[in-house]
Write an enzyme that holds these catalytic residues in place. Structure first.
Site, PDB file in Angstrom:
ATOM      1  N   HIS A 187       0.866  -1.105  -0.048  1.00 10.75           N
ATOM      2  CA  HIS A 187       0.121   0.035  -0.225  1.00 10.75           C
ATOM      3  C   HIS A 187       0.776   1.244  -0.087  1.00 10.75           C
ATOM      4  O   HIS A 187       0.248   2.330  -0.248  1.00 10.75           O
ATOM      5  CB  HIS A 187      -1.011  -0.162   1.146  1.00 10.75           C
ATOM      6  CG  HIS A 187      -0.581   0.402   2.570  1.00 10.75           C
ATOM      7  ND1 HIS A 187      -0.177  -0.561   3.396  1.00 10.75           N
ATOM      8  CD2 HIS A 187      -0.052   1.516   3.071  1.00 10.75           C
ATOM      9  CE1 HIS A 187       0.383  -0.140   4.621  1.00 10.75           C
ATOM     10  NE2 HIS A 187       0.396   1.136   4.290  1.00 10.75           N
ATOM     11  N   ASP A 200      -0.268  -7.609   1.577  1.00 12.49           N
ATOM     12  CA  ASP A 200       0.371  -6.212   1.758  1.00 12.49           C
ATOM     13  C   ASP A 200       1.825  -6.054   1.549  1.00 12.49           C
ATOM     14  O   ASP A 200       2.529  -5.869   2.803  1.00 12.49           O
ATOM     15  CB  ASP A 200      -0.234  -5.628   2.735  1.00 12.49           C
ATOM     16  CG  ASP A 200       0.030  -3.992   2.835  1.00 12.49           C
ATOM     17  OD1 ASP A 200       0.319  -3.508   1.703  1.00 12.49           O
ATOM     18  OD2 ASP A 200      -0.461  -3.128   3.693  1.00 12.49           O
ATOM     19  N   GLN A 219       1.101   5.821  12.084  1.00 11.85           N
ATOM     20  CA  GLN A 219       1.059   6.544  10.939  1.00 11.85           C
ATOM     21  C   GLN A 219       2.495   7.134  10.617  1.00 11.85           C
ATOM     22  O   GLN A 219       3.270   7.316  11.480  1.00 11.85           O
ATOM     23  CB  GLN A 219       0.320   7.776  10.838  1.00 11.85           C
ATOM     24  CG  GLN A 219      -1.292   7.677  10.867  1.00 11.85           C
ATOM     25  CD  GLN A 219      -1.721   7.699  12.245  1.00 11.85           C
ATOM     26  OE1 GLN A 219      -0.912   7.731  13.206  1.00 11.85           O
ATOM     27  NE2 GLN A 219      -3.097   7.748  12.207  1.00 11.85           N
ATOM     28  N   GLY A 220       3.092   6.407   9.399  1.00 18.02           N
ATOM     29  CA  GLY A 220       4.342   6.613   9.097  1.00 18.02           C
ATOM     30  C   GLY A 220       5.289   5.552   9.291  1.00 18.02           C
ATOM     31  O   GLY A 220       6.199   5.435   8.649  1.00 18.02           O
ATOM     32  N   ASP A 221       4.817   4.512   9.696  1.00 19.58           N
ATOM     33  CA  ASP A 221       5.615   3.008  10.117  1.00 19.58           C
ATOM     34  C   ASP A 221       5.148   1.961   9.192  1.00 19.58           C
ATOM     35  O   ASP A 221       5.957   1.094   9.053  1.00 19.58           O
ATOM     36  CB  ASP A 221       5.136   2.643  11.355  1.00 19.58           C
ATOM     37  CG  ASP A 221       5.749   3.559  12.768  1.00 19.58           C
ATOM     38  OD1 ASP A 221       6.809   4.344  12.466  1.00 19.58           O
ATOM     39  OD2 ASP A 221       5.172   3.714  13.579  1.00 19.58           O
ATOM     40  N   SER A 222       4.187   2.523   8.231  1.00 22.39           N
ATOM     41  CA  SER A 222       3.951   1.232   7.100  1.00 22.39           C
ATOM     42  C   SER A 222       4.919   1.113   6.396  1.00 22.39           C
ATOM     43  O   SER A 222       5.919   1.540   6.170  1.00 22.39           O
ATOM     44  CB  SER A 222       2.932   2.103   6.355  1.00 22.39           C
ATOM     45  OG  SER A 222       1.613   1.903   6.773  1.00 22.39           O
TER      46      SER A 222
END
Length: 297
Positions: A96, A143, A232-235
């Protein structure tokens, strides 16, 4: 960023490239769907930070990678996802983070602890992006994606992966470590410049299914507890374990999605890197077969 209600990277953010370098990234609630990317110079951060973690010394996790949008601005402002060095010429991340993104829009840096320190780590261009074929067809459990680098990263040991088809490293209650530059505060968004890490407990498939009805135990694994989670931001970043008597780390998961961050009863969901189904179905595309051949899997 993570998928689902709040932790996924949004390609709509990737399209907002006109923001000047150094500007503060706005939070965008990510949906489970992804919009087509425009012509960005900087993708936006996904919704996944490290909650409840601690800052790490320089050189702590050299296999860690940061995905950056191409541009002249501060790398701290251009970072939007994490990844890990899987092979000297391959960075593994979440699908993603890069679906519908062109290689020329990205660059990645491996081995950097402080994003703004341009003298740290190995900066590489991306020559190709391989998204798992099932994810590309809309099956969001798959993913995972691979970034092919323009030249190998030397002097850094890649992560190890679990034996395909085993579950020994994801026993419920076992502790794993998650690292990233994601949001650290659920009330007032704060994206750190220095890499952070948090230890999280593995959650059973039954408990995770209760939190996420669409959870696929064949491809996913859950981890986290109230107050300790990715965000958020660690994906795309790694969840891993260090094994006694073994060198390096074993990466068991890729930050994928979750409902908010560090909330009670809402652990983070990770793509399980030991899933036989995940690797077997890579064969459904020519690029997927190429990756498997390069990795000898």
């Amino acid at each position: 960023m993570r998928l689902s209600t709040a932790r996924r990277t949004s390609t709509r953010q990737i399209a907002s490239a006109a923001i000047a370098a150094g500007a503060v990234l706005g939070l965008v609630a990510a949906s489970t769907g992804t919009a087509g990317a425009a012509t960005p110079t900087r993708p936006g951060r996904p919704d996944s930070p490290i909650i409840g973690g601690t800052e790490k010394p320089v050189g702590s996790y050299p296999f860690m990678a940061a995905l950056l949008s191409k541009g002249r601005g501060n790398p701290h402002d251009r970072q939007f996802c994490g990844g890990s060095l899987l092979d000297p010429s391959i960075v593994m991340t979440a699908a993603h983070c890069v679906v519908d993104v062109r290689p020329k829009q990205l660059e990645t840096v491996v081995g950097r602890t402080v994003l703004s320190k341009k003298n740290q780590g190995h900066l590489r261009n991306v020559t190709d992006i391989v998204v798992h074929p099932r994810y590309a067809r809309g099956q969001e459990a798959y993913d995972i994606a691979f970034l092919m680098l323009d030249k190998p990263v030397t002097g850094i040991a890649p992560v190890n992966l679990p034996t395909v088809g085993t579950d020994a490293l994801i026993r419920p209650g076992a502790k794993a470590t998650v690292i990233g530059w994601g949001n650290t505060d659920t009330e007032v968004p704060n994206y750190p410049d220095r890499l952070r890490a948090v230890d999280v407990p593995i959650v059973s498939h039954i408990e995770c299914k209760a939190s996420y009805p669409g959870y696929d135990k064949k491809v996913n694994v859950c981890a986290g507890v109230e107050g300790k989670d990715s965000c958020q931001g660690d994906s795309g970043g790694p969840m891993f374990r260090k094994l006694q008597g073994r060198r390096g780390v074993y990466q068991t998961g890729i930050v994928s999605y979750g409902d908010g961050c560090a909330a009670q009863g809402a652990p983070g969901v990770y793509t399980y890197t030991g899933s036989a189904k995940l690797w077997d179905t890579l064969d459904e595309s020519a690029k997927g077969r190429m990756v498997k051949q390069l990795l000898g899997r």
